[in-house]
Scaffold this active site. Structure first.
Site, PDB file in Angstrom:
ATOM      1  N   ARG A  49       6.836  -2.044  -1.588  1.00  0.00           N
ATOM      2  CA  ARG A  49       6.749  -0.760  -0.697  1.00  0.00           C
ATOM      3  C   ARG A  49       7.869  -0.901   0.568  1.00  0.00           C
ATOM      4  O   ARG A  49       7.833  -0.140   0.194  1.00  0.00           O
ATOM      5  CB  ARG A  49       5.355  -0.970  -0.112  1.00  0.00           C
ATOM      6  CG  ARG A  49       4.253  -0.773  -1.260  1.00  0.00           C
ATOM      7  CD  ARG A  49       3.071  -1.469  -0.116  1.00  0.00           C
ATOM      8  NE  ARG A  49       1.472  -1.227  -1.038  1.00  0.00           N
ATOM      9  CZ  ARG A  49      -0.021  -1.886  -1.139  1.00  0.00           C
ATOM     10  NH1 ARG A  49      -0.031  -2.420   0.469  1.00  0.00           N
ATOM     11  NH2 ARG A  49       0.157  -1.246  -1.400  1.00  0.00           N
ATOM     12  N   TYR A  81     -12.026   1.102  -6.047  1.00  0.00           N
ATOM     13  CA  TYR A  81     -11.392   0.895  -4.719  1.00  0.00           C
ATOM     14  C   TYR A  81     -12.812   1.322  -4.149  1.00  0.00           C
ATOM     15  O   TYR A  81     -13.008   2.314  -3.285  1.00  0.00           O
ATOM     16  CB  TYR A  81     -10.218   2.731  -4.285  1.00  0.00           C
ATOM     17  CG  TYR A  81      -9.280   2.165  -4.823  1.00  0.00           C
ATOM     18  CD1 TYR A  81      -8.791   1.236  -3.940  1.00  0.00           C
ATOM     19  CD2 TYR A  81      -8.537   3.021  -5.466  1.00  0.00           C
ATOM     20  CE1 TYR A  81      -7.584   1.361  -3.959  1.00  0.00           C
ATOM     21  CE2 TYR A  81      -6.680   2.810  -5.064  1.00  0.00           C
ATOM     22  CZ  TYR A  81      -6.549   1.659  -4.673  1.00  0.00           C
ATOM     23  OH  TYR A  81      -5.349   1.991  -4.999  1.00  0.00           O
ATOM     24  N   HIS A 132      -0.067  -1.458  -6.351  1.00  0.00           N
ATOM     25  CA  HIS A 132      -1.707  -2.121  -5.816  1.00  0.00           C
ATOM     26  C   HIS A 132      -1.843  -4.313  -6.637  1.00  0.00           C
ATOM     27  O   HIS A 132      -1.928  -4.036  -7.438  1.00  0.00           O
ATOM     28  CB  HIS A 132      -3.045  -1.935  -6.353  1.00  0.00           C
ATOM     29  CG  HIS A 132      -4.730  -2.682  -6.629  1.00  0.00           C
ATOM     30  ND1 HIS A 132      -5.027  -2.402  -5.405  1.00  0.00           N
ATOM     31  CD2 HIS A 132      -4.888  -3.324  -7.083  1.00  0.00           C
ATOM     32  CE1 HIS A 132      -6.110  -3.444  -5.009  1.00  0.00           C
ATOM     33  NE2 HIS A 132      -6.051  -4.290  -6.580  1.00  0.00           N
ATOM     34  N   THR A 145       0.390  -2.692   3.583  1.00  0.00           N
ATOM     35  CA  THR A 145      -0.068  -1.213   3.051  1.00  0.00           C
ATOM     36  C   THR A 145       1.506   0.264   3.430  1.00  0.00           C
ATOM     37  O   THR A 145       1.383   0.854   2.311  1.00  0.00           O
ATOM     38  CB  THR A 145      -0.778  -1.203   3.662  1.00  0.00           C
ATOM     39  OG1 THR A 145      -2.449  -2.039   3.187  1.00  0.00           O
ATOM     40  CG2 THR A 145      -2.363   0.580   3.030  1.00  0.00           C
ATOM     41  N   LYS A 184       1.538   2.322  -9.620  1.00  0.00           N
ATOM     42  CA  LYS A 184       0.197   3.864  -9.571  1.00  0.00           C
ATOM     43  C   LYS A 184       1.231   4.195  -9.760  1.00  0.00           C
ATOM     44  O   LYS A 184       2.441   4.594 -10.633  1.00  0.00           O
ATOM     45  CB  LYS A 184      -0.147   3.838  -8.415  1.00  0.00           C
ATOM     46  CG  LYS A 184      -1.060   2.721  -7.131  1.00  0.00           C
ATOM     47  CD  LYS A 184      -1.289   2.747  -5.666  1.00  0.00           C
ATOM     48  CE  LYS A 184      -2.091   1.865  -5.377  1.00  0.00           C
ATOM     49  NZ  LYS A 184      -2.131   2.580  -3.436  1.00  0.00           N
ATOM     50  N   ARG A 231       0.724 -10.935  -2.531  1.00  0.00           N
ATOM     51  CA  ARG A 231       1.267  -9.187  -1.519  1.00  0.00           C
ATOM     52  C   ARG A 231       1.967  -9.028   0.135  1.00  0.00           C
ATOM     53  O   ARG A 231       2.390  -8.387   0.242  1.00  0.00           O
ATOM     54  CB  ARG A 231      -0.522  -9.476  -0.835  1.00  0.00           C
ATOM     55  CG  ARG A 231      -2.112  -9.586  -1.163  1.00  0.00           C
ATOM     56  CD  ARG A 231      -2.283  -8.582  -1.186  1.00  0.00           C
ATOM     57  NE  ARG A 231      -2.786  -8.160  -0.023  1.00  0.00           N
ATOM     58  CZ  ARG A 231      -2.949  -6.456   0.494  1.00  0.00           C
ATOM     59  NH1 ARG A 231      -3.895  -5.802  -0.622  1.00  0.00           N
ATOM     60  NH2 ARG A 231      -3.652  -6.335   1.185  1.00  0.00           N
ATOM     61  N   ASN A 247       1.795   4.570  -2.187  1.00  0.00           N
ATOM     62  CA  ASN A 247       2.959   2.875  -1.882  1.00  0.00           C
ATOM     63  C   ASN A 247       3.492   1.697  -3.636  1.00  0.00           C
ATOM     64  O   ASN A 247       3.505   1.289  -3.363  1.00  0.00           O
ATOM     65  CB  ASN A 247       1.785   2.476  -1.353  1.00  0.00           C
ATOM     66  CG  ASN A 247       0.548   2.346  -0.728  1.00  0.00           C
ATOM     67  OD1 ASN A 247       0.859   2.354  -2.594  1.00  0.00           O
ATOM     68  ND2 ASN A 247       0.127   1.936   0.016  1.00  0.00           N
ATOM     69  N   PHE A 263      -9.355   9.481   3.275  1.00  0.00           N
ATOM     70  CA  PHE A 263      -8.121   9.277   2.123  1.00  0.00           C
ATOM     71  C   PHE A 263      -8.797   9.166   1.260  1.00  0.00           C
ATOM     72  O   PHE A 263      -8.241   8.985   0.207  1.00  0.00           O
ATOM     73  CB  PHE A 263      -6.962   7.858   2.717  1.00  0.00           C
ATOM     74  CG  PHE A 263      -7.588   7.123   2.918  1.00  0.00           C
ATOM     75  CD1 PHE A 263      -7.688   6.216   1.810  1.00  0.00           C
ATOM     76  CD2 PHE A 263      -7.735   6.676   3.970  1.00  0.00           C
ATOM     77  CE1 PHE A 263      -7.606   4.872   1.666  1.00  0.00           C
ATOM     78  CE2 PHE A 263      -8.005   5.120   4.021  1.00  0.00           C
ATOM     79  CZ  PHE A 263      -7.504   4.617   3.418  1.00  0.00           C
ATOM     80  N   GLU A 280     -11.404  -7.646  -9.936  1.00  0.00           N
ATOM     81  CA  GLU A 280     -10.834  -6.426 -10.491  1.00  0.00           C
ATOM     82  C   GLU A 280     -10.249  -6.736 -12.189  1.00  0.00           C
ATOM     83  O   GLU A 280     -10.002  -5.661 -12.418  1.00  0.00           O
ATOM     84  CB  GLU A 280      -9.671  -6.006  -9.743  1.00  0.00           C
ATOM     85  CG  GLU A 280      -9.429  -5.887  -7.978  1.00  0.00           C
ATOM     86  CD  GLU A 280      -9.307  -5.649  -7.200  1.00  0.00           C
ATOM     87  OE1 GLU A 280      -8.898  -5.063  -5.832  1.00  0.00           O
ATOM     88  OE2 GLU A 280      -7.323  -5.924  -7.087  1.00  0.00           O
TER      89      GLU A 280
HETATM   90  P1  GDP Z   1      -3.814  -2.383  -0.373  1.00  0.00           P
HETATM   91  O1  GDP Z   1      -4.785  -3.214  -0.131  1.00  0.00           O
HETATM   92  O2  GDP Z   1      -2.846  -2.721   0.905  1.00  0.00           O
HETATM   93  O3  GDP Z   1      -3.747  -1.414  -1.693  1.00  0.00           O
HETATM   94  O4  GDP Z   1      -5.079  -1.283   1.064  1.00  0.00           O
HETATM   95  P2  GDP Z   1      -6.119  -0.904   1.020  1.00  0.00           P
HETATM   96  O5  GDP Z   1      -7.462  -1.443   0.388  1.00  0.00           O
HETATM   97  O6  GDP Z   1      -6.200  -0.682   2.905  1.00  0.00           O
HETATM   98  O7  GDP Z   1      -6.404   0.592   1.124  1.00  0.00           O
HETATM   99  C1  GDP Z   1      -5.433   0.622  -0.505  1.00  0.00           C
HETATM  100  C2  GDP Z   1      -5.079   1.984  -0.164  1.00  0.00           C
HETATM  101  O8  GDP Z   1      -5.103   3.120   0.299  1.00  0.00           O
HETATM  102  C3  GDP Z   1      -3.825   1.265  -0.141  1.00  0.00           C
HETATM  103  O9  GDP Z   1      -2.563   1.304  -1.251  1.00  0.00           O
HETATM  104  C4  GDP Z   1      -3.336   3.118   0.066  1.00  0.00           C
HETATM  105  O10 GDP Z   1      -2.688   4.119  -1.158  1.00  0.00           O
HETATM  106  C5  GDP Z   1      -4.031   4.032   0.530  1.00  0.00           C
HETATM  107  N1  GDP Z   1      -4.905   4.010   2.161  1.00  0.00           N
HETATM  108  C6  GDP Z   1      -5.047   3.287   2.552  1.00  0.00           C
HETATM  109  N2  GDP Z   1      -4.880   4.001   3.630  1.00  0.00           N
HETATM  110  C7  GDP Z   1      -4.711   4.727   4.206  1.00  0.00           C
HETATM  111  C8  GDP Z   1      -4.857   5.996   5.080  1.00  0.00           C
HETATM  112  O11 GDP Z   1      -4.722   5.380   5.918  1.00  0.00           O
HETATM  113  N3  GDP Z   1      -4.106   7.064   4.468  1.00  0.00           N
HETATM  114  C9  GDP Z   1      -4.341   7.350   3.291  1.00  0.00           C
HETATM  115  N4  GDP Z   1      -3.435   8.521   2.799  1.00  0.00           N
HETATM  116  N5  GDP Z   1      -3.829   6.775   2.116  1.00  0.00           N
HETATM  117  C10 GDP Z   1      -4.000   5.029   2.358  1.00  0.00           C
HETATM  118 MG    MG Z   2      -6.536  -3.487  -0.854  1.00  0.00          MG
END
Ligand code: GDP
Ligand code: MG
Length: 161
Positions: free
Chosen positions: A113, A60, A126, A102, A20, A96, A123, A68, A137
């Site tokens: 991370r 996304y 992705h 996350t 990212k 992963r 973080n 968010f 994707e």
């Molecule tokens: P990932 O698959 O581990 O990347 O997590 P997700 O698919 O659930 O969410 C996508 C991205 O959204 C995450 O990598 C974070 O950067 C962001 N994100 C997820 N949950 C939160 C949250 O509660 N707050 C904020 N600010 N960002 C979030």
């Molecule tokens: Mg995800």
């Protein structure tokens, strides 16, 4: 049957990984690529892109409606992203693991991370969360001809024949 790859076709799994904008700006490209490379996964596509907001929304789409979401979309399109496809046995699930939880508050030391990030909205990386999302994707970010099929010299040392 000619053996172009030691890995059976069914095990030649691919996942979409993106560094990212925070990871790029913080100079973590080589650090992150290094972790996938030294594990034994094979890089089959890579490019540097600044995604549009529309494109970030597509990427996304499953998070639309979350509080968010707008911030996440705007952030992903705020600068260059390193888009990649990595291949190897179990790469979707284990990728992963390399990435970590996350929220960096919860990701273990030793994960990307855990070692390199402190907040959930920044973080650094992705990774696709399953076979269906990996396929979707990869298709969203890359044209089929941008995926490079080749035999890695290391394969015969990574996998049993
Ligand atoms: P990932 O698959 O581990 O990347 O997590 P997700 O698919 O659930 O969410 C996508 C991205 O959204 C995450 O990598 C974070 O950067 C962001 N994100 C997820 N949950 C939160 C949250 O509660 N707050 C904020 N600010 N960002 C979030
Ligand atoms: Mg995800």
């Amino acid at each position: 049957v000619s053996q172009t790859s030691i890995l059976e076709a069914a095990e030649r799994e691919r996942t979409f990984i993106a560094i990212k904008p925070d990871g790029v700006q913080r100079g973590l490209i080589s650090e992150i690529i290094h972790r996938f490379e030294r594990k034994g996964y094979k890089l089959v596509a890579i490019k540097l892109v600044i995604p549009t907001k529309e494109f970030a929304e597509k990427h996304y789409h499953d998070l639309k409606g979350r509080p968010f979401f707008n911030g996440l979309r705007d952030f992903l399109s705020s600068g260059p992203v390193v888009a990649m496809v990595w291949e190897g046995q179990g790469v979707i699930k284990y990728g992963r693991k390399l990435i970590g939880a996350t929220s960096p508050h919860n990701s273990e030391p030793g994960t990307i991370r855990g070692d390199l990030a402190v907040s959930v909205g920044r973080n650094t990386i992705h990774g696709s969360d399953g076979p269906e999302t990996a396929n979707a994707e990869i298709a969203l970010w890359f044209k089929p001809e941008e995926l490079v099929s080749y035999t890695s010299n290391a394969e015969k040392w990574l996998y049993e024949p």
